[in-house]
Design an enzyme around this catalytic site. Structure first.
Site, PDB file in Angstrom:
ATOM      1  N   LEU A 105     -11.122 -30.219  14.876  1.00  0.00           N
ATOM      2  CA  LEU A 105     -11.080 -31.022  13.614  1.00  0.00           C
ATOM      3  C   LEU A 105     -12.829 -31.127  13.224  1.00  0.00           C
ATOM      4  O   LEU A 105     -13.331 -31.587  14.047  1.00  0.00           O
ATOM      5  CB  LEU A 105     -10.652 -32.811  14.157  1.00  0.00           C
ATOM      6  N   ASP A 106     -12.961 -31.011  11.867  1.00  0.00           N
ATOM      7  CA  ASP A 106     -14.463 -30.831  11.730  1.00  0.00           C
ATOM      8  C   ASP A 106     -15.058 -32.376  11.735  1.00  0.00           C
ATOM      9  O   ASP A 106     -13.951 -33.423  11.958  1.00  0.00           O
ATOM     10  CB  ASP A 106     -14.600 -30.533  10.315  1.00  0.00           C
ATOM     11  N   LYS A 107     -16.076 -32.599  11.667  1.00  0.00           N
ATOM     12  CA  LYS A 107     -16.811 -34.105  12.119  1.00  0.00           C
ATOM     13  C   LYS A 107     -16.285 -35.097  11.104  1.00  0.00           C
ATOM     14  O   LYS A 107     -16.229 -36.264  11.702  1.00  0.00           O
ATOM     15  CB  LYS A 107     -18.585 -33.651  11.798  1.00  0.00           C
ATOM     16  N   GLU A 108     -16.059 -34.993   9.913  1.00  0.00           N
ATOM     17  CA  GLU A 108     -15.558 -36.039   9.094  1.00  0.00           C
ATOM     18  C   GLU A 108     -14.102 -36.195   9.229  1.00  0.00           C
ATOM     19  O   GLU A 108     -13.648 -37.293   8.516  1.00  0.00           O
ATOM     20  CB  GLU A 108     -15.952 -35.557   7.656  1.00  0.00           C
ATOM     21  N   SER A 109     -13.216 -35.467   9.851  1.00  0.00           N
ATOM     22  CA  SER A 109     -11.905 -35.570  10.286  1.00  0.00           C
ATOM     23  C   SER A 109     -11.393 -36.341  11.181  1.00  0.00           C
ATOM     24  O   SER A 109     -12.265 -36.609  12.182  1.00  0.00           O
ATOM     25  CB  SER A 109     -10.998 -34.138  10.314  1.00  0.00           C
TER      26      SER A 109
END
Length: 237
Positions: A105-109
């Protein structure tokens, strides 16, 4: 124990994921019965002596399977030396195993992220051929039109890659459920940006038939054998 491929042997020992294990073998860092081997698919007998950089490896017979509710701001990879907040650091186990994330999951997710020291399990969760779908709830800046959702499911090309959702379903005025199989880097964010409807919030809520449920943000728990099986349920759409 049955004969294993060399990359399987290494991943089951808990020192690397299957993909990383193959890289270690090709780099000449692995020996079988004191002979350097560079073929990850080589079958290895249960009584072989397998070493990595001279240290003998033994496949584990028990493993950890962890569900984490990843908060925004944490990276899911273990290998970013510059990351101040790593999701794996939220997992505190007494025997301190080396855990690998099953996908990213990317950092913002936010949301469901599975970790394990079982390389075979991680490989099954992440390889597209197993069709272990991931389910996301996504908030956008505006509603999508029917033709835009249809195009997302048909596929669009972005930066030389084909991006494609298995399904896109409205669940609110500007909120949608996305179903993905492969999950390319930032795929949902790139899909929605392509149509001029940037993602405001992205949360993974299920993987296979395993749902995040009411696990609090930033918390983790071990999965039961039944839940591990649920996470591996493939789907046909």
């Amino acid at each position: 124990m049955e004969n294993l491929s060399l990359s399987q042997w290494i991943s089951r020992s808990g020192v690397a994921s299957r993909r990383k294990a193959a890289e270690l073998v090709r780099a000449g860092r692995v020996a079988v019965d004191r002979e350097i081997v560079r073929e990850p698919g080589l079958k290895v007998s249960p009584d072989a002596c397998v070493t990595l950089d001279g240290v003998e490896l033994k496949p584990k017979t028990t493993h950890h399977y962890i569900m984490l509710n990843k908060p925004r701001g944490y990276v899911s990879t273990n290998e970013d030396p510059h990351a101040k907040l790593k999701a794996v650091d939220l997992i505190d186990l007494a025997d301190a195993p080396r855990l690998f994330s099953a996908g990213r999951l990317d950092k913002e997710s936010e949301g469901l992220l599975i970790f394990s020291d079982d390389g075979e399990y991680v490989a099954k969760l992440t390889h597209p051929r197993y069709r272990i779908f991931k389910r996301y709830v996504v908030d956008l800046t505006r509603p999508l039109r029917k033709e835009e959702m249809a195009q997302m499911m048909a596929g669009v090309e972005d930066d030389g890659e084909m991006l494609k959702a298995v399904a896109v379903t409205p669940v609110g005025k500007k909120q949608y459920e996305f179903l993905l199989n492969e999950g390319k880097k930032r795929e949902i964010r790139r899909l929605t940006a392509y149509f001029g409807a940037p993602t405001v919030r992205l949360r993974r809520v299920a993987q296979g038939k395993l749902a995040l449920g009411d696990l609090a943000e930033g918390k983790f728990r071990e999965l039961s054998p039944d839940e591990v099986a649920l996470s591996l349920v493939s789907e046909e759409i």
